[in-house]
Design an enzyme around this catalytic site. Structure first.
Site: not given
Length: 304
Positions: A138, A166
């Protein structure tokens, strides 16, 4: 466990429902998961940024993850956020989530520490070597004060446990550079629900988008389903409506335009009769002026 090659489409970054007095409400949490199933989402991220992980105890985070895995029960992928300040904290939460049936775990570099890229790499490698399950990297500069370069993400994607990214950098051009180099080596989630995103997915890759609270699910879900069917004209219509709604709620670097991002998501969910709950301290609910402004936006986009 749903494998990463099936992670795609529109996912909500779930809010964690707290009662107005701040208590964790697991009944409301189950209702929220039911709502996501009714909306037809393609996966869910639990205890991410929108889940206020930082405001929960370690046991609450485990409870939220466990209930999600039990309640969803394989209907769609469940990825659990396990971000923490130390590798040991991330490993403990990651092992617990995977043992409870999570399809994968997600975490950022340690917030506040502002580690170097080499330190970030070793942080992820230490966790990857200690957990037995898929990892979604992330990149969240707003919450960590570090923006992962393409070179760093390439090093991380080479770790055997890392299967997805992500990428929430506000610098979309940098994301495109990363996707152009690495799109064939990893599943990528970023903002693809735009006309530009259609071309990006066609030419560079990219599998899905993760949005806080699923407020735009009525366009996010059919956007991807139309795109997968090759119904590009339909996908463009949903992309335009999704983009217009998001532009009235979220500014550059994912800042809420009517208050704290999570507070406005939860206020909007309550207006819509959805089980989002209230924010937990240190966040506060929106004041009456922000509520009125947000209500106007929801009315403008046909949600109210």
């Amino acid at each position: 466990m749903i494998p990463a090659d099936q992670w795609r489409g529109y996912w909500p970054a779930a809010t964690t429902p707290f009662a107005q007095d701040g208590r964790l409400d697991l009944t409301m949490w189950r209702e929220q998961l039911d709502l996501y199933q009714e909306l037809g989402v393609h996966g869910v991220l639990v205890n991410g940024s929108s889940g206020e992980w930082y405001a929960q105890t370690s046991q609450e985070r485990r409870d939220v993850a466990r209930v999600a895995c039990e309640h969803v029960n394989g209907v769609f992928p469940v990825v659990v956020g396990v971000t923490g300040f130390t590798p040991d904290a991330v490993i403990d939460l990651g092992r617990a989530a995977l043992a409870d049936g999570a399809d994968g775990i997600l975490f950022t570099p340690p917030p506040y520490a502002r580690p170097t890229e080499d330190e970030i790499y070793h942080f992820y490698r230490e966790v990857a070597e200690a957990v037995d399950g898929p990892i979604m990297v992330y990149n969240w500069p707003r919450g960590t004060a570090v923006n992962m370069s393409t070179d760093l993400i390439e090093r991380l994607v080479a770790l055997p446990q890392v299967v997805a990214v992500k990428d929430s950098t506000p610098k979309y051009g940098e994301h495109l550079d990363t996707l152009a180099r690495l799109g064939s080596r990893s599943v990528f989630f970023a903002n693809y629900i735009t006309r530009l995103g259609i071309g990006v997915m066609d030419q560079l890759g990219g599998q899905g988008s993760i949005e806080g609270g699923a407020l735009a699910a009525q366009h996010g879900v059919p956007f991807f389903e139309a795109y997968w069917k090759g119904e590009i004209d339909v996908a463009r219509v949903h992309a335009d409506r999704y983009d217009a709604q998001q532009s009235d709620m979220i500014g550059y670097d994912f800042v809420g335009l009517h208050g704290s991002q999570i507070s406005q998501i939860k206020a909007a969910m309550r207006m819509l009769g959805q089980p989002g709950g209230w924010p937990r301290r240190p966040l506060r609910d929106l004041d009456e002026h922000a509520v009125a402004s947000l209500r106007t936006v929801l009315e403008r986009h046909g949600l109210l």
